[in-house]
Design a protein around this motif. Structure first.
Motif, PDB file in Angstrom:
ATOM      1  N   ALA A   1       5.052   9.758   7.573  1.00  0.00           N
ATOM      2  CA  ALA A   1       5.265   9.536   6.137  1.00  0.00           C
ATOM      3  C   ALA A   1       6.594   8.820   5.929  1.00  0.00           C
ATOM      4  O   ALA A   1       7.612   9.150   6.533  1.00  0.00           O
ATOM      5  CB  ALA A   1       5.247  10.860   5.393  1.00  0.00           C
ATOM      6  N   SER A   2       6.558   7.851   5.057  1.00  0.00           N
ATOM      7  CA  SER A   2       7.725   7.003   4.816  1.00  0.00           C
ATOM      8  C   SER A   2       8.726   7.683   3.886  1.00  0.00           C
ATOM      9  O   SER A   2       8.355   8.243   2.856  1.00  0.00           O
ATOM     10  CB  SER A   2       7.218   5.701   4.192  1.00  0.00           C
ATOM     11  OG  SER A   2       8.239   4.748   4.168  1.00  0.00           O
TER      12      SER A   2
ATOM     13  N   CYS B   1       0.841  -1.201   0.000  1.00  0.00           N
ATOM     14  CA  CYS B   1       0.000   0.000   0.000  1.00  0.00           C
ATOM     15  C   CYS B   1       0.876   1.251   0.000  1.00  0.00           C
ATOM     16  O   CYS B   1       1.984   1.241   0.526  1.00  0.00           O
ATOM     17  CB  CYS B   1      -0.860   0.072   1.254  1.00  0.00           C
ATOM     18  SG  CYS B   1      -1.912  -1.359   1.498  1.00  0.00           S
ATOM     19  N   GLY B   2       0.327   2.312  -0.539  1.00  0.00           N
ATOM     20  CA  GLY B   2       0.950   3.634  -0.436  1.00  0.00           C
ATOM     21  C   GLY B   2       2.351   3.658  -1.012  1.00  0.00           C
ATOM     22  O   GLY B   2       2.627   3.128  -2.097  1.00  0.00           O
ATOM     23  N   THR B   3       3.237   4.259  -0.246  1.00  0.00           N
ATOM     24  CA  THR B   3       4.627   4.399  -0.673  1.00  0.00           C
ATOM     25  C   THR B   3       5.261   3.037  -0.966  1.00  0.00           C
ATOM     26  O   THR B   3       6.041   2.896  -1.909  1.00  0.00           O
ATOM     27  CB  THR B   3       5.398   5.165   0.430  1.00  0.00           C
ATOM     28  OG1 THR B   3       5.037   6.540   0.310  1.00  0.00           O
ATOM     29  CG2 THR B   3       6.882   5.018   0.314  1.00  0.00           C
TER      30      THR B   3
ATOM     31  N   SER C   1       6.191  -4.044   3.299  1.00  0.00           N
ATOM     32  CA  SER C   1       5.621  -3.223   4.360  1.00  0.00           C
ATOM     33  C   SER C   1       6.711  -2.753   5.306  1.00  0.00           C
ATOM     34  O   SER C   1       7.504  -3.559   5.801  1.00  0.00           O
ATOM     35  CB  SER C   1       4.573  -4.028   5.136  1.00  0.00           C
ATOM     36  OG  SER C   1       4.088  -3.284   6.228  1.00  0.00           O
ATOM     37  N   GLN C   2       6.755  -1.464   5.534  1.00  0.00           N
ATOM     38  CA  GLN C   2       7.720  -0.922   6.494  1.00  0.00           C
ATOM     39  C   GLN C   2       7.400  -1.453   7.877  1.00  0.00           C
ATOM     40  O   GLN C   2       8.251  -2.014   8.550  1.00  0.00           O
ATOM     41  CB  GLN C   2       7.656   0.611   6.454  1.00  0.00           C
ATOM     42  CG  GLN C   2       8.712   1.349   7.258  1.00  0.00           C
ATOM     43  CD  GLN C   2       8.521   1.324   8.769  1.00  0.00           C
ATOM     44  OE1 GLN C   2       9.462   0.957   9.516  1.00  0.00           O
ATOM     45  NE2 GLN C   2       7.349   1.639   9.239  1.00  0.00           N
ATOM     46  N   SER C   3       6.164  -1.259   8.284  1.00  0.00           N
ATOM     47  CA  SER C   3       5.778  -1.598   9.658  1.00  0.00           C
ATOM     48  C   SER C   3       5.619  -3.096   9.864  1.00  0.00           C
ATOM     49  O   SER C   3       5.811  -3.600  10.967  1.00  0.00           O
ATOM     50  CB  SER C   3       4.448  -0.923   9.989  1.00  0.00           C
ATOM     51  OG  SER C   3       3.425  -1.406   9.120  1.00  0.00           O
TER      52      SER C   3
ATOM     53  N   THR D   1       0.591  -3.533   8.577  1.00  0.00           N
ATOM     54  CA  THR D   1      -0.502  -2.995   7.769  1.00  0.00           C
ATOM     55  C   THR D   1      -1.554  -4.084   7.516  1.00  0.00           C
ATOM     56  O   THR D   1      -1.258  -5.107   6.897  1.00  0.00           O
ATOM     57  CB  THR D   1       0.054  -2.453   6.431  1.00  0.00           C
ATOM     58  OG1 THR D   1       0.978  -1.413   6.749  1.00  0.00           O
ATOM     59  CG2 THR D   1      -1.036  -1.918   5.533  1.00  0.00           C
TER      60      THR D   1
ATOM     61  N   GLU E   1       0.124  14.329   1.623  1.00  0.00           N
ATOM     62  CA  GLU E   1       0.038  13.961   3.041  1.00  0.00           C
ATOM     63  C   GLU E   1       0.796  14.910   3.944  1.00  0.00           C
ATOM     64  O   GLU E   1       0.412  15.096   5.097  1.00  0.00           O
ATOM     65  CB  GLU E   1       0.450  12.504   3.276  1.00  0.00           C
ATOM     66  CG  GLU E   1       1.877  12.183   2.969  1.00  0.00           C
ATOM     67  CD  GLU E   1       2.221  10.723   3.226  1.00  0.00           C
ATOM     68  OE1 GLU E   1       1.519  10.059   3.993  1.00  0.00           O
ATOM     69  OE2 GLU E   1       3.200  10.250   2.642  1.00  0.00           O
TER      70      GLU E   1
ATOM     71  N   LYS F   1       3.605  12.422  -1.220  1.00  0.00           N
ATOM     72  CA  LYS F   1       4.274  13.138  -0.135  1.00  0.00           C
ATOM     73  C   LYS F   1       3.701  14.550   0.004  1.00  0.00           C
ATOM     74  O   LYS F   1       3.514  15.059   1.108  1.00  0.00           O
ATOM     75  CB  LYS F   1       5.790  13.203  -0.367  1.00  0.00           C
ATOM     76  CG  LYS F   1       6.498  11.905  -0.097  1.00  0.00           C
ATOM     77  CD  LYS F   1       6.529  11.587   1.372  1.00  0.00           C
ATOM     78  CE  LYS F   1       6.568  10.155   1.790  1.00  0.00           C
ATOM     79  NZ  LYS F   1       6.276   9.014   1.065  1.00  0.00           N
TER      80      LYS F   1
HETATM   81  C1  F6R Z   1       3.283   7.339   2.810  1.00  0.00           C
HETATM   82  C2  F6R Z   1       3.132   6.280   3.791  1.00  0.00           C
HETATM   83  C3  F6R Z   1       2.087   5.229   3.571  1.00  0.00           C
HETATM   84  C4  F6R Z   1       2.688   3.827   3.824  1.00  0.00           C
HETATM   85  C5  F6R Z   1       1.591   2.761   3.721  1.00  0.00           C
HETATM   86  C6  F6R Z   1       2.165   1.363   3.916  1.00  0.00           C
HETATM   87  O1  F6R Z   1       4.312   8.215   3.151  1.00  0.00           O
HETATM   88  O2  F6R Z   1       3.854   6.260   4.772  1.00  0.00           O
HETATM   89  O3  F6R Z   1       1.561   5.313   2.293  1.00  0.00           O
HETATM   90  O4  F6R Z   1       3.702   3.605   2.906  1.00  0.00           O
HETATM   91  O5  F6R Z   1       0.606   2.994   4.693  1.00  0.00           O
HETATM   92  O6  F6R Z   1       2.735   1.214   5.165  1.00  0.00           O
HETATM   93  P1  F6R Z   1       3.645  -0.035   5.483  1.00  0.00           P
HETATM   94  O7  F6R Z   1       4.860   0.064   4.629  1.00  0.00           O
HETATM   95  O8  F6R Z   1       3.988   0.068   6.953  1.00  0.00           O
HETATM   96  O9  F6R Z   1       2.851  -1.267   5.170  1.00  0.00           O
END
Ligand code: F6R
Length: 370
Positions: A156-157, A57-59, A104-106, A109, A246, A243
């Motif tokens: 924001a990532s 999702c997203g970034t 996914s960063q986190s 999600t 948001e 970016k």
């Molecule tokens: C944009 C942003 C979001 C995340 C998205 C996915 O700056 O931070 O679009 O990239 O919610 O999040 P993760 O990577 O944690 O799954």
């Protein structure tokens, strides 16, 4: 802690070179990529993969789009990129020869977690790219390649995006080797390019920060910004637009530059700010003159053009109001450099508007609900 930085985001953008370097660290041996994290899937199974689906999702999804270009080029496996929340509500065509890569960063999600579970149930092999050790998504995946961007605190990532692209490129090179679609010599050349990225990002940071800060200060009343890019510049344009939305609450849209004449050009009126990611004049697909001609078209209609272009690219100078130079790099590696000004721009514009850069309204760092 923030250290001496004005925001976590400022700190995290300054860490973009290390995010890439640390994600490469320990994964290159004798100039070639070896990802022992892929062992749970196994090279034999990887050699038989006939389709890859990237879910995010997203970034993270924009990182996935960049992964598509590199993985297809190096492994010749077709790659689709799907938003996790769209993927999971279909009956996707998946077999045991499908590799699903989640990003996914986190690692928390919900939409992406559900996509991973959906893919697993359908019989796919699931590899996750994640920045958080032991998070839920990696625990539910067959294999995990961790990004080593370090903790990302700003909502924001930024640096995690660069680490995600790095991890995807490493996966692409690993697949290229396993499938024999890249010679060792080609892999070594690409590894050298990848290893050169951190230093080039550092150069972008030192060259462009002040200029972008200044740009942002005259743009605080701007209502709308368009972003254009082509090929690997397209996801960079999408990331720049996200970016800006948001962080600075400015309406922004990213377009594939080739799509301009199919509609969006109607939006161009005098004063419209357009940020253009310009491919290198050495671009192997010869896209440079096409994008320069897009710039001419929008300039003729009164747009204000900010170009992100290779340093020394004289062709854009007569038509751009501002040029943000980036160092020379191979076509697939340009996004690592072109995206950095996008991150600085979002941050600087938010700061110039007096907004909370680290905690934009209505957003949460990890979206653990559907
Ligand atoms: C944009 C942003 C979001 C995340 C998205 C996915 O700056 O931070 O679009 O990239 O919610 O999040 P993760 O990577 O944690 O799954």
């Amino acid at each position: 802690e923030k250290g001496g930085w004005s925001s976590f985001m400022a700190k995290e953008i300054s860490e973009e070179p290390e995010a890439v370097a640390n994600t490469i660290l320990g994964r290159v041996h004798d100039g070639l990529v070896s990802l022992k994290e892929l062992e749970p899937i196994g090279d034999e199974a990887l050699a038989g993969i006939d389709r890859i689906v990237i879910v995010a999702c997203g970034t993270a999804a924009y990182a996935g789009m960049l992964g598509k270009y590199a993985i297809e080029e190096w492994s010749r496996i077709p790659v689709d990129v799907e938003l996790s929340h769209e993927f999971r509500y279909r009956n996707p065509i998946i077999t045991d020869r499908t590799l699903v890569i989640s990003i996914s960063q986190s690692g928390e999600t919900m939409d992406t977690l559900m996509a991973v579970q959906h893919a697993t149930k359908a019989g796919a092999r699931v590899l996750s790219i994640c920045n958080t050790q032991g998070a839920t998504i990696p625990r539910e995946s067959q294999a995990v390649v961790y990004t080593h961007a370090g903790p990302e605190v700003a909502v924001a990532s930024t640096k995690a995006f660069l680490a995600q692209v790095t991890a995807l490129y490493l996966v692409g090179l690993h697949l290229g080797k396993v499938r024999g679609t890249q010679t060792d010599e080609q892999i070594r050349e690409n590894v050298i390019e990848l290893q050169a990225v951190p230093e080039k990002i550092a150069e972008v940071l030192s060259v462009s920060q002040a200029e972008i800060g200044q740009l942002a200060r005259w743009m605080t009343d701007t209502q709308s910004v368009l972003f254009l890019g082509r090929n690997v510049g397209y996801p960079v344009a999408l990331e720049g637009a996200l970016k800006l939305k948001e962080l600075a609450y400015i309406h922004a849209e990213g377009f594939a530059a080739g799509e301009l004449k199919h509609g969006p050009i109607a939006l161009i009126e005098p004063g419209q700010v357009v940020i253009v990611v310009v491919p290198s004049p050495r671009d192997p697909h010869s896209l440079h003159p096409k994008v320069v001609s897009n710039i001419q078209e929008i300039r003729a209609r009164g747009a204000r053009v900010i170009a992100i272009a290779e340093k020394g690219d004289a062709a854009v100078l007569p038509f751009a109001d501002e040029v943000i130079p980036i160092p020379l790099a191979g076509s697939l590696f340009e996004p690592f450099l072109a995206v950095v000004p996008m991150h600085i721009f979002g941050m600087e514009l938010a700061a110039a508007k007096g907004l909370d850069v680290d905690q934009p309204r209505n957003l949460a760092k990890s979206v653990t609900v559907e």
